[in-house]
Write an enzyme that holds these catalytic residues in place. Sequence first.
Site, PDB file in Angstrom:
ATOM      1  CE  LYS A  35     -36.017  -3.594 -24.035  1.00  0.00           C
ATOM      2  NZ  LYS A  35     -35.558  -4.982 -24.233  1.00  0.00           N
ATOM      3  CE1 TYR A 263     -32.632  10.444   7.955  1.00  0.00           C
ATOM      4  CE2 TYR A 263     -32.558  10.548   5.566  1.00  0.00           C
ATOM      5  CZ  TYR A 263     -33.190  10.840   6.752  1.00  0.00           C
ATOM      6  OH  TYR A 263     -34.371  11.538   6.741  1.00  0.00           O
TER       7      TYR A 263
HETATM    8  C1  LIG Z   1     -34.477  -4.811 -25.137  1.00  0.00           C
HETATM    9  C2  LIG Z   1     -34.258  -5.633 -26.336  1.00  0.00           C
HETATM   10  C3  LIG Z   1     -33.361  -5.221 -27.336  1.00  0.00           C
HETATM   11  C4  LIG Z   1     -32.491  -3.999 -27.191  1.00  0.00           C
HETATM   12  O1  LIG Z   1     -31.415  -4.323 -26.348  1.00  0.00           O
HETATM   13  P1  LIG Z   1     -30.254  -3.262 -26.022  1.00  0.00           P
HETATM   14  O2  LIG Z   1     -29.304  -4.016 -25.194  1.00  0.00           O
HETATM   15  O3  LIG Z   1     -30.910  -2.154 -25.264  1.00  0.00           O
HETATM   16  O4  LIG Z   1     -29.713  -2.816 -27.321  1.00  0.00           O
HETATM   17  C5  LIG Z   1     -33.260  -5.984 -28.470  1.00  0.00           C
HETATM   18  N1  LIG Z   1     -34.003  -7.119 -28.632  1.00  0.00           N
HETATM   19  C6  LIG Z   1     -34.859  -7.551 -27.683  1.00  0.00           C
HETATM   20  C7  LIG Z   1     -35.621  -8.799 -27.909  1.00  0.00           C
HETATM   21  C8  LIG Z   1     -35.009  -6.838 -26.510  1.00  0.00           C
HETATM   22  O5  LIG Z   1     -35.859  -7.265 -25.565  1.00  0.00           O
END
Ligand SMILES: *Cc1c(COP(=O)(O)O)cnc(C)c1O
Length: 375
Positions: A35, A263
């Site tokens: 994702k 800055y």
């Molecule tokens: C993002 C996500 C994961 C992966 O999580 P990590 O902490 O990056 O391993 C697994 N299951 C769901 C439902 C997620 O949204």
Amino acid sequence: MPRPILATIHTDALRHNLARTRAAAPDARAWAVVKADAYGHGIERVFEGLRGADGFALLDLNEAERVRALGWRGPILLLEGVFEPRDLELCSRLNLWHTVHCDEQIDMLATHKTHQPHRVFLKMNSGMNRLGFTPPRFRAAWTRLNALPQVDEISLMTHFSDADGPRGIAAQMVVFTAVTQDLPGERTLSNSAATLRHTGDGPAGSEGLRVAADWIRPGIAVYGSAPDFPEHDIAHWDLQPTMTLAAKLLATQALSVGDTVGYGSSFTADGPMRVGIVACGYADGYPRLAPTGTPVLVNGVRTRTVGRVSMDMIAVDLAPLDHAGVEAGFGSEVTLWGHGRHGGVLPIDEVAHAAGTVGYELMCALAPRVPVITA
Ligand SMILES: *Cc1c(COP(=O)(O)O)cnc(C)c1O
């Protein structure tokens, strides 16, 4: 010549990290979670390194299309399911498996016309209170889904809120197990933290096995960040950085006692010192809130940032470079995170921690203006 900043995606490290994660749950199949454009790495860029996964999990439908366009014919799971009825047409067309977390999604399925029944993952809200059916409503949802001709196999899913911390997963495991005990179907429970920290819980064949379940869902560990930093670092989990952000020095400045940098003059030299000006700023995705002292590598030597991060530049202390006898002038190589010269490694988690955030946020925030290559 382009501005001297570059991100590198390390294919071998992706492969290695996936294998390390699998080793924690050897009997489970693994979704590689891609994702958010593969946590900022780019789906097309990680595909080669992760094609050994059993499936890809993501949540944007256009990302699912991109994975299919790469030639992937195996499982793809939509972690949030569909958002509107016509998304189901894409699921049918591309054979996407999808999460079902609410009644509205069941309503949409009930009116969907398809020749090919869908594989769905019914999600339980076992305590995180984000998505899913609460335990008292889970069975009714299962029964409703099971009666639909549009539904093929129903798998069971939940997500842990505290797999990375002291609360752990035990309470959610109890809830999930109690409600699902006599339901058929495959299970998927564990993100990276649950996979690495909890699949070994209890004697063999007990808790640990149930945590691993049929499918694990590792994300962050695959991308070379420890899910439970600073309790454990990537060396502890034998993970490797998958993204290097590197830039070059554009200038150096010789400071006298009392001189300030950047800055707001937030940093004041307490003696003569040399600083380097790096071609990387918050518009590249470097965290603006990284304070003086945030670790950085120059020519592979560890040093620190000084002063505020600006849009296009940061300043770094060159004192350790003098000690190491390394020439650090114009054009010297700076590693913001990942791999540096001479085998130096700066885990993204250390930079994130200094800036009060997590590795996830930094990798996802890599800015579009940064050129990216794969190696
Ligand atoms: C993002 C996500 C994961 C992966 O999580 P990590 O902490 O990056 O391993 C697994 N299951 C769901 C439902 C997620 O949204």
